[in-house]
Design a protein around this motif. Structure first.
Motif, PDB file in Angstrom:
ATOM      1  N   ARG A  66       0.813  -1.226   0.000  1.00 25.57           N
ATOM      2  CA  ARG A  66       0.000   0.000   0.000  1.00 25.57           C
ATOM      3  C   ARG A  66       0.845   1.274   0.000  1.00 25.57           C
ATOM      4  NH1 ARG A  66      -5.237  -1.238  -1.288  1.00 25.57           N
ATOM      5  NH2 ARG A  66      -5.901  -3.050  -0.134  1.00 25.57           N
ATOM      6  N   GLY A  67       2.144   1.137  -0.146  1.00 25.29           N
ATOM      7  CA  GLY A  67       3.004   2.306  -0.187  1.00 25.29           C
ATOM      8  C   GLY A  67       3.475   2.626  -1.595  1.00 25.29           C
ATOM      9  N   ASN A  68       3.756   1.613  -2.358  1.00 22.09           N
ATOM     10  CA  ASN A  68       4.232   1.796  -3.731  1.00 22.09           C
ATOM     11  C   ASN A  68       3.063   2.060  -4.660  1.00 22.09           C
ATOM     12  OD1 ASN A  68       6.693   1.100  -2.698  1.00 22.09           O
ATOM     13  ND2 ASN A  68       6.620  -0.996  -3.454  1.00 22.09           N
ATOM     14  N   VAL A  69       3.288   2.964  -5.603  1.00 20.92           N
ATOM     15  CA  VAL A  69       2.286   3.219  -6.629  1.00 20.92           C
ATOM     16  C   VAL A  69       2.682   2.401  -7.850  1.00 20.92           C
ATOM     17  CG1 VAL A  69       1.196   4.961  -8.068  1.00 20.92           C
ATOM     18  CG2 VAL A  69       1.825   5.517  -5.720  1.00 20.92           C
ATOM     19  N   ASP A  70       1.784   1.508  -8.278  1.00 21.57           N
ATOM     20  CA  ASP A  70       2.109   0.593  -9.372  1.00 21.57           C
ATOM     21  C   ASP A  70       1.674   1.076 -10.745  1.00 21.57           C
ATOM     22  OD1 ASP A  70       3.266  -1.178  -7.646  1.00 21.57           O
ATOM     23  OD2 ASP A  70       1.557  -2.544  -7.562  1.00 21.57           O
ATOM     24  N   ALA A  71       0.514   1.747 -10.812  1.00 22.38           N
ATOM     25  CA  ALA A  71       0.005   2.135 -12.131  1.00 22.38           C
ATOM     26  C   ALA A  71      -1.074   3.201 -11.992  1.00 22.38           C
ATOM     27  CB  ALA A  71      -0.565   0.925 -12.862  1.00 22.38           C
ATOM     28  N   VAL A  72      -1.322   3.863 -13.113  1.00 22.11           N
ATOM     29  CA  VAL A  72      -2.420   4.825 -13.218  1.00 22.11           C
ATOM     30  C   VAL A  72      -3.423   4.240 -14.201  1.00 22.11           C
ATOM     31  CG1 VAL A  72      -3.053   7.173 -13.875  1.00 22.11           C
ATOM     32  CG2 VAL A  72      -0.859   6.750 -12.764  1.00 22.11           C
ATOM     33  N   HIS A  73      -4.701   4.328 -13.849  1.00 21.01           N
ATOM     34  CA  HIS A  73      -5.771   3.772 -14.694  1.00 21.01           C
ATOM     35  C   HIS A  73      -6.848   4.816 -14.942  1.00 21.01           C
ATOM     36  CE1 HIS A  73      -4.624  -0.510 -14.106  1.00 21.01           C
ATOM     37  NE2 HIS A  73      -4.290  -0.132 -12.883  1.00 21.01           N
ATOM     38  N   ALA A  74      -7.575   4.632 -16.027  1.00 21.20           N
ATOM     39  CA  ALA A  74      -8.827   5.362 -16.223  1.00 21.20           C
ATOM     40  C   ALA A  74      -9.862   4.740 -15.296  1.00 21.20           C
ATOM     41  CB  ALA A  74      -9.274   5.266 -17.677  1.00 21.20           C
ATOM     42  N   GLY A  75     -10.868   5.498 -14.926  1.00 23.77           N
ATOM     43  CA  GLY A  75     -11.839   5.032 -13.932  1.00 23.77           C
ATOM     44  C   GLY A  75     -12.622   3.801 -14.333  1.00 23.77           C
ATOM     45  N   ASP A  76     -12.788   3.561 -15.618  1.00 25.22           N
ATOM     46  CA  ASP A  76     -13.583   2.421 -16.061  1.00 25.22           C
ATOM     47  C   ASP A  76     -12.735   1.247 -16.540  1.00 25.22           C
ATOM     48  OD1 ASP A  76     -12.576   3.629 -18.316  1.00 25.22           O
ATOM     49  OD2 ASP A  76     -14.484   3.683 -19.401  1.00 25.22           O
ATOM     50  N   CYS A  77     -11.480   1.215 -16.155  1.00 24.45           N
ATOM     51  CA  CYS A  77     -10.567   0.160 -16.626  1.00 24.45           C
ATOM     52  C   CYS A  77     -10.904  -1.183 -15.992  1.00 24.45           C
ATOM     53  CB  CYS A  77      -9.124   0.540 -16.293  1.00 24.45           C
ATOM     54  SG  CYS A  77      -7.921  -0.706 -16.804  1.00 24.45           S
ATOM     55  N   TRP A  78     -11.035  -2.196 -16.816  1.00 22.19           N
ATOM     56  CA  TRP A  78     -11.366  -3.530 -16.305  1.00 22.19           C
ATOM     57  C   TRP A  78     -10.198  -4.123 -15.525  1.00 22.19           C
ATOM     58  CZ3 TRP A  78      -8.280  -7.557 -17.699  1.00 22.19           C
ATOM     59  CH2 TRP A  78      -7.476  -7.385 -18.837  1.00 22.19           C
ATOM     60  N   ALA A  79      -8.972  -3.792 -15.916  1.00 20.60           N
ATOM     61  CA  ALA A  79      -7.814  -4.339 -15.214  1.00 20.60           C
ATOM     62  C   ALA A  79      -7.725  -3.774 -13.798  1.00 20.60           C
ATOM     63  CB  ALA A  79      -6.538  -4.026 -15.998  1.00 20.60           C
TER      64      ALA A  79
END
Length: 118
Positions: A66-79
């Motif tokens: 919960r400390g590392n940021v792994d990715a940025v997504h759009a709000g409707d991303c299925w992944a």
């Protein structure tokens, strides 16, 4: 059979008709109950959908700690929905994460939607 006379065929048919009418009324009442319950369930589902908050425009996926940021997504991303490790983010937070070299999701491509391309 002291004093009882056998019922006539006509009386037996009338009796059978009353039984069938009672059974049909009971079956219709049961069906009406099922219909009302289903109408209530559908109305509750509609109210639930109307009251549900709008999905966020952007999501930031955090690592297992919960400390590392792994990715940025759009709000409707299925992944993002499958990962279960995403939190809502504002447009500014998503842009800042991309500027800090956080990888964009390869499925929803938020960098394209935000206008940040390499």
């Amino acid at each position: 059979m002291s004093g009882e006379r056998p019922i006539s065929r006509l009386e037996a048919l009338r009796f059978a008709r009353r039984v069938v009418a009672q059974q049909a009324a009971a079956a219709l009442a049961q069906l009406d109950g099922w219909i009302k319950a289903e109408e209530r369930r559908e109305a509750e589902q509609c109210r639930g959908k109307e009251m549900r908050p709008a999905p966020p425009d952007w999501l930031i996926q955090y690592g297992l700690n919960r400390g590392n940021v792994d990715a940025v997504h759009a709000g409707d991303c299925w992944a993002a929905a499958k990962s279960g490790r995403c939190r809502p983010a504002t447009r500014e937070q998503a842009l800042e994460a991309l500027r800090r070299q956080v990888p964009p999701c390869v499925h929803c491509r938020p960098d394209s939607a935000l206008g940040v391309l390499d």
